[in-house]
Structures are given as C-alpha cells and as structure tokens.
Design a protein around this motif. Structure first.
Motif, PDB file in Angstrom:
ATOM      1  N   PHE A 121      17.652 -26.605  63.723  1.00 27.94           N
ATOM      2  CA  PHE A 121      18.302 -25.288  63.823  1.00 27.94           C
ATOM      3  C   PHE A 121      18.223 -24.580  62.485  1.00 27.94           C
ATOM      4  CE2 PHE A 121      22.163 -26.350  61.462  1.00 27.94           C
ATOM      5  CZ  PHE A 121      22.151 -27.743  61.525  1.00 27.94           C
ATOM      6  N   THR A 122      18.302 -23.250  62.551  1.00 22.06           N
ATOM      7  CA  THR A 122      18.279 -22.450  61.330  1.00 22.06           C
ATOM      8  C   THR A 122      19.052 -21.161  61.581  1.00 22.06           C
ATOM      9  OG1 THR A 122      16.865 -21.550  59.576  1.00 22.06           O
ATOM     10  CG2 THR A 122      16.124 -21.195  61.835  1.00 22.06           C
ATOM     11  N   GLN A 123      19.388 -20.493  60.477  1.00 23.34           N
ATOM     12  CA  GLN A 123      20.075 -19.210  60.591  1.00 23.34           C
ATOM     13  C   GLN A 123      19.084 -18.097  60.262  1.00 23.34           C
ATOM     14  OE1 GLN A 123      23.481 -18.554  57.982  1.00 23.34           O
ATOM     15  NE2 GLN A 123      24.524 -17.611  59.713  1.00 23.34           N
ATOM     16  N   ILE A 124      18.899 -17.183  61.215  1.00 19.92           N
ATOM     17  CA  ILE A 124      17.911 -16.105  61.075  1.00 19.92           C
ATOM     18  C   ILE A 124      18.572 -14.887  60.417  1.00 19.92           C
ATOM     19  CG2 ILE A 124      16.376 -14.538  62.355  1.00 19.92           C
ATOM     20  CD1 ILE A 124      15.386 -17.364  62.607  1.00 19.92           C
ATOM     21  N   MET A 125      18.028 -14.493  59.259  1.00 18.47           N
ATOM     22  CA  MET A 125      18.553 -13.315  58.556  1.00 18.47           C
ATOM     23  C   MET A 125      17.699 -12.076  58.832  1.00 18.47           C
ATOM     24  SD  MET A 125      20.957 -15.048  57.178  1.00 18.47           S
ATOM     25  CE  MET A 125      21.787 -14.071  55.937  1.00 18.47           C
ATOM     26  N   ASN A 126      16.363 -12.281  58.960  1.00 19.50           N
ATOM     27  CA  ASN A 126      15.433 -11.171  59.209  1.00 19.50           C
ATOM     28  C   ASN A 126      14.741 -11.380  60.539  1.00 19.50           C
ATOM     29  OD1 ASN A 126      15.961 -10.264  56.589  1.00 19.50           O
ATOM     30  ND2 ASN A 126      14.245 -11.395  55.747  1.00 19.50           N
ATOM     31  N   THR A 127      14.686 -10.328  61.363  1.00 13.93           N
ATOM     32  CA  THR A 127      14.032 -10.493  62.664  1.00 13.93           C
ATOM     33  C   THR A 127      13.481  -9.161  63.160  1.00 13.93           C
ATOM     34  OG1 THR A 127      14.336 -11.456  64.874  1.00 13.93           O
ATOM     35  CG2 THR A 127      16.186 -10.196  63.990  1.00 13.93           C
ATOM     36  N   GLY A 128      12.950  -9.166  64.365  1.00  6.35           N
ATOM     37  CA  GLY A 128      12.357  -7.962  64.945  1.00  6.35           C
ATOM     38  C   GLY A 128      13.415  -6.975  65.421  1.00  6.35           C
ATOM     39  N   LEU A 149      16.319  -7.500  68.020  1.00  7.86           N
ATOM     40  CA  LEU A 149      17.252  -8.619  67.808  1.00  7.86           C
ATOM     41  C   LEU A 149      18.128  -8.411  66.584  1.00  7.86           C
ATOM     42  CD1 LEU A 149      14.563 -11.282  68.609  1.00  7.86           C
ATOM     43  CD2 LEU A 149      16.740 -11.226  69.798  1.00  7.86           C
ATOM     44  N   ILE A 150      17.833  -7.356  65.811  1.00 11.26           N
ATOM     45  CA  ILE A 150      18.535  -7.143  64.540  1.00 11.26           C
ATOM     46  C   ILE A 150      20.048  -6.982  64.728  1.00 11.26           C
ATOM     47  CG2 ILE A 150      18.867  -5.445  62.681  1.00 11.26           C
ATOM     48  CD1 ILE A 150      15.874  -5.216  62.469  1.00 11.26           C
ATOM     49  N   TYR A 208      22.053 -14.747  63.029  1.00 16.62           N
ATOM     50  CA  TYR A 208      22.323 -15.587  64.208  1.00 16.62           C
ATOM     51  C   TYR A 208      21.615 -16.931  64.040  1.00 16.62           C
ATOM     52  CZ  TYR A 208      17.715 -13.954  65.832  1.00 16.62           C
ATOM     53  OH  TYR A 208      16.387 -13.664  65.920  1.00 16.62           O
ATOM     54  N   VAL A 252      19.305 -20.046  65.596  1.00 14.59           N
ATOM     55  CA  VAL A 252      18.355 -20.402  66.632  1.00 14.59           C
ATOM     56  C   VAL A 252      18.037 -21.885  66.464  1.00 14.59           C
ATOM     57  CG1 VAL A 252      16.261 -19.742  65.368  1.00 14.59           C
ATOM     58  CG2 VAL A 252      16.264 -19.644  67.841  1.00 14.59           C
ATOM     59  N   GLY A 253      17.852 -22.559  67.587  1.00 15.27           N
ATOM     60  CA  GLY A 253      17.609 -24.001  67.522  1.00 15.27           C
ATOM     61  C   GLY A 253      16.547 -24.456  68.491  1.00 15.27           C
ATOM     62  N   GLN A 290      19.064 -19.502  71.166  1.00 20.14           N
ATOM     63  CA  GLN A 290      20.126 -19.244  70.193  1.00 20.14           C
ATOM     64  C   GLN A 290      21.308 -20.178  70.441  1.00 20.14           C
ATOM     65  OE1 GLN A 290      21.062 -15.045  69.421  1.00 20.14           O
ATOM     66  NE2 GLN A 290      19.099 -14.525  70.350  1.00 20.14           N
ATOM     67  N   PHE A 325      27.506 -21.660  61.499  1.00 18.01           N
ATOM     68  CA  PHE A 325      26.288 -22.340  61.039  1.00 18.01           C
ATOM     69  C   PHE A 325      26.623 -23.644  60.316  1.00 18.01           C
ATOM     70  CE2 PHE A 325      22.786 -22.650  57.766  1.00 18.01           C
ATOM     71  CZ  PHE A 325      21.802 -23.059  58.658  1.00 18.01           C
TER      72      PHE A 325
END
Ligand SMILES: [Zn+2]
Lengths: 129, 390
Positions: free
Chosen positions: A57-64, A67-68, A73, A75-76, A89, A95
């Motif tokens: 799993f990770t925490q997404i800081m930058n996305t399309g 989804l912003i 958020y 995702v795993g 997600q 987190f």
C-alpha cells in the motif's frame, strides 16, 4: 467518463463479477471473453471474494484530474480470499495505521467525479475489518 | 554479404522545457543534425519511424505528416506507440525493416513534448495510459504508486534499503553534470533524496524522472548501402534488438521482484549477439524510478539478483566502475521526453563506442546495451551495440 463505458462496466465495478474457467478452473478478474490462462471459451461469471489481505500500500499525493478531489488517498494491492488480486483504494483508516497483512473487506464507494455537476463513477474500495 | 544493420548517424536536441518550440521544431533540429552526422542526403531516407507516447498534443496523435513537412522530408512516416518505450519500439521496427532486406536507409525519431501539460493532473493521466487504465489507474493507482509496490516488494525480499535506492539518482545526477544534452546538469546530495517529502511512500518527490521536451534521431543503414556508398561517419553495429512482454497490471503477475519482460528480451538479445552479460561495458537503463534501475541491472544479468542496491553503493555501476550504468545521467538527470528517451539511450551508447562521450567517456568500450520499459514493465526493449569493425 463516458456513459456507455460506465454502464458496460457496471457488473464488474458494482458487483465484482469476473470469470471462472470450466476447463482449467482458474478464476480471473476483470472478466475476459476467453480464459487468459488456457484460452478456453468455456468460462462463466464468477463473483470475487469480499474479503482479503493487504499486500502492498502507498499514499498517493499526485494523481490524474478526476481523482485529485480525493488526494491524499491510499491505494493498495489486495489479495482476496479466493486468490484473486486487485488494486483498490483503502478507506476508513489512517495511513499510519495500515499494516501489511491486515484483513480488509470490500465496500461500495465513489471512485471519481467529473466536476461538480458531471457523472459520478462508483466502484469498490476496501476497508479494515 | 550478410545483412548486418548499422547506426551511421545520430542527432539530438537538448532535453528540457522549450515553451517556444513545437514538435516540428524539435523534430527538424534532431533530423538535420543526424543527417549531417551520417553524411547522407535527405532523399535517401526511405521511412521515418517515429516513437512517441503523446505526440503533438492529445488531439494530433498522427504526427507523421507534421514531421515530414517540418523536416522537409518526402519519405513515408508513421508513429509507433509503446508507452514510455515508444522510442525503442520504433527503433526495433526500423531495425527489422533493414534486416529484412526491404530498405537500405531509414531514420528513427523519438520525440515527445510534455511541458505543455501540468503535473498532478494531465501528466499522471498520460502515464496512466502505460499501466492498466481501467483496473489500476481508475481504481486509484498511478505509475509512481505502482513503482512504490515494486520498491516495497524488493525491499521485503532482498532487504534493499532506502539509502541504497537513493544512491541511484545521486549517481545519475553526477553523470548528468557531464552531459551537455541533459536537462539537469547538477549533482544532488544523497540526503536530499532521503529527506524529501514522500509522494507515494516510500518514493520521494525527487526520486522520479521529470517529463520534458526533446527529440532524438538515429539513422540506420544496411551493410549493402555502406559497402556501395561508403559514408564518412563512424558506423556502429546493431548486434541485436529484442523485445519481451509481461502482464499490463501488477496484480496479474506471479511476483513483483523482477522485470520478466526485460529478462526475456535480454536473453534473446545476448543469444543473437552471441555475447553474455560479462561482455557489456556500458548500459543505459530505464531509471524512471530508482527501483527501475535496480531491477534493470539485476534482470539484465549485470549484477546478481537481489544485489542491485549493494552493487550501486559499492560503485560497481558508477562511471568507469565494473560496468558503467547510465553515463548520460539516465532518465533522471537527462530528463524524460518519453518517446525520445529510448533513442537518447542508443545515442549515448553510440557516442561511447565512437569514443565521443567527452568527460563521461567509458574506457575501452566494446559492447553497450540499452533497456527501455513501458509502464511498470509490460513491454521491454533491449538492444546491444558493438564496434562497426568487428
Ligand atoms: Zn482456463
């Protein structure tokens, strides 16, 4: 966010319907018309397991764009009880509280929004049990 | 006469942000330089193979005609797409066109212009086209998010550490200082990578290669053409150009600790070139994320499996180490105009073999290798180049 695409994917996104091959018995998600493992056309719908464990799993800081609204958020990669793996997600948790191997269950949520007044796309996410 | 294929010319723009240049401007600079370098006439080019991920804009995906007009070429031209590995995919098809005996001279243009698009919005969406858009990206993952899973898997299986990972971009930035075509020509200390904010934990904000603008061209010629026309440029032999594949989505892979597509491609490449990993002196590999270079050097057989991090810390892959990896600065310091990257990698190896690499010249280069990857490794292209006289 094309309406026909959202409609076409409804059984996969809303219910988690994949396939099981009647020849090699392998389960697959998302569905394909023929079995990705053996090529047989002898496949039938299969509903993926509701529970699983967290592999990565990770925490997404930058996305399309679409989804912003949701960032940051989590995702795993989740391994379900039936062996199928899915990317999704992870919600209803912090987190820092997440651990590899945690038990999770599927939950129905908003995946993406097309602006304030556009279409809303729904699908599944996971939450700790 | 055999049907060997040679690179006889190279040309490249500087990589970076060029808000005043369009795709035709970038293409024509690289094409003209390559034609001059090869010492041939424009009319000798039979086809322009274009490797581009995004092309001119999201609306003009067919850029063949844009490029022929702006380069003043009359040849056939079309785009080949294989995500971030589009440049290498175009090169592979150009190689096949000569190897088959059909053409004698062709050009390969790798090009992308990404400074038009914003990061944290459009760039992530473009990169999502190289992963499983429906079942990874739409579910919430990004390319960097998935590279985070690959990083975690390697850390878990082989004990690779964050510090070992940070040595990769540190080394590549040191090399980039010596490359006049690189976007970032400055060194970055190890601590800066380690202390940076995490954008997809454990990946930090300085770990990822930057999408930018650029064009790169190589001119390929047949043995028949070279014997007849005797162009003045120093020719470099393409010993092999191979491709491998894996599943698009990580969730469909058996394990996340290797790049299967790279392993398949390189095994084929070593067989066709009749050499082994021990013969390679220099390699340009896909270091879009630090774990990418670690997986690459392991799966290419340049270091033992699981020891990529350790080998990097020990300096085995540094400039003039046991095997030099990314002397150009890699994607990280050179900048990453997706389609142009695969061709820039080949140009670096050509320069190294020709002995034209200046301050980043590796001593006594006999064989060099390139590895270009789409997405998280769904497609991988490996080429091996050698001296033209052996
Ligand atoms: Zn089957």
């Amino acid at each position: 966010m094309e309406p026909p695409k959202i409609w076409r994917e409804r059984r996969e996104r809303y219910l988690g319907i994949g396939i099981i091959c009647e020849d090699c018995q392998k389960k697959n998600f998302p569905k394909t018309r023929i079995c990705p493992d053996c090529g047989s056309e002898n496949v039938k719908p299969y509903k993926i397991a509701e529970r699983g464990t967290l592999k990565y799993f990770t925490q997404i800081m930058n996305t399309g764009d679409e989804l912003i609204f949701n960032t940051p958020y989590i995702v795993g990669l989740v391994e379900l009880e039936d062996g199928i793996k899915v990317t999704a997600q992870i919600v209803d948790c912090d987190f820092k509280e997440l651990r590899k191997g945690m038990k999770l269950e599927k939950t129905f949520r908003v995946l993406a929004r097309n602006g304030k007044e556009g279409l809303i796309k729904y699908g599944f996410k996971f939450r700790p049990i | 006469m055999s049907n060997e294929v040679y690179i006889i010319g190279t040309g490249q723009t500087k990589f970076g942000e060029f808000f005043n240049l369009n795709i035709g401007d970038l293409a024509s600079e690289a094409v003209n330089k390559a034609i001059e370098n090869a010492g041939i006439g424009k009319d000798e080019i039979r086809t322009l193979f274009i490797g581009s991920t995004v092309s001119n804009s999201l609306s003009q995906s067919s850029i063949g005609g844009i490029c022929t007009r702006s380069c003043s070429l009359s040849s056939n031209a079309y785009r080949i797409e294989s995500g971030n590995a589009s440049g290498a995919a175009a090169f592979h098809h150009a190689f096949l066109s000569i190897k088959s005996g059909l053409y004698d001279v062709v050009a390969v243009l790798g090009i992308d212009k990404l400074s038009d698009y914003i990061q944290n919005g459009t760039i992530e969406k473009i990169l999502a086209s190289s992963i499983d858009y429906q079942w990874e990206y739409e579910m919430g993952a990004t390319l960097t998010g998935l590279y985070s899973f690959l990083t975690q898997a390697h850390m878990e299986e082989y004990g690779t550490t964050l510090e070992q990972l940070a040595y990769i971009p540190t080394k590549n930035h040191q090399n980039g200082v010596l490359n006049p075509k690189a976007q970032y020509r400055y060194a970055i200390p190890l601590e800066k990578f380690l202390n940076a904010k995490r954008i997809a934990d454990p990946i930090g904000r300085f770990d990822v290669a930057t999408p930018c603008d650029g064009a790169a061209v190589v001119i390929l010629a047949s043995e028949r053409y070279i014997e007849n026309k005797k162009p003045h440029s120093y020719k470099v032999k393409i010993l092999s150009s191979s491709a491998g594949s894996d599943t698009l989505a990580l969730q469909h892979r058996e394990k996340l600790t290797e790049l299967k597509a790279t392993r398949l491609a390189v095994n084929d490449a070593y067989n066709k070139a009749k050499i082994s990993a021990n013969d390679i002196n220099v390699a340009e590999v896909h270091d879009s994320h630090p774990i990418g270079e670690i997986l690459a050097i392991e799966d290419l057989g340049l270091v033992p499996k699981g020891e990529g991090g350790k080998a990097t810390v020990e300096g085995l892959t540094a400039l003039n180490g046991k095997i030099t990896v990314n002397p150009s600065g890699g994607l990280k310091a050179r900048g990453d105009p997706f389609g142009a990257t695969g061709i820039a990698q080949l140009i670096e190896i050509v320069e190294q073999i020709r002995g034209n690499a200046g301050k980043r010249q590796v001593e006594d280069v006999k064989y060099g290798l390139t590895q270009n990857v789409m997405g998280t490794g769904v497609m991988s292209y490996v080429s091996i180049l050698g001296r033209g006289d052996n």
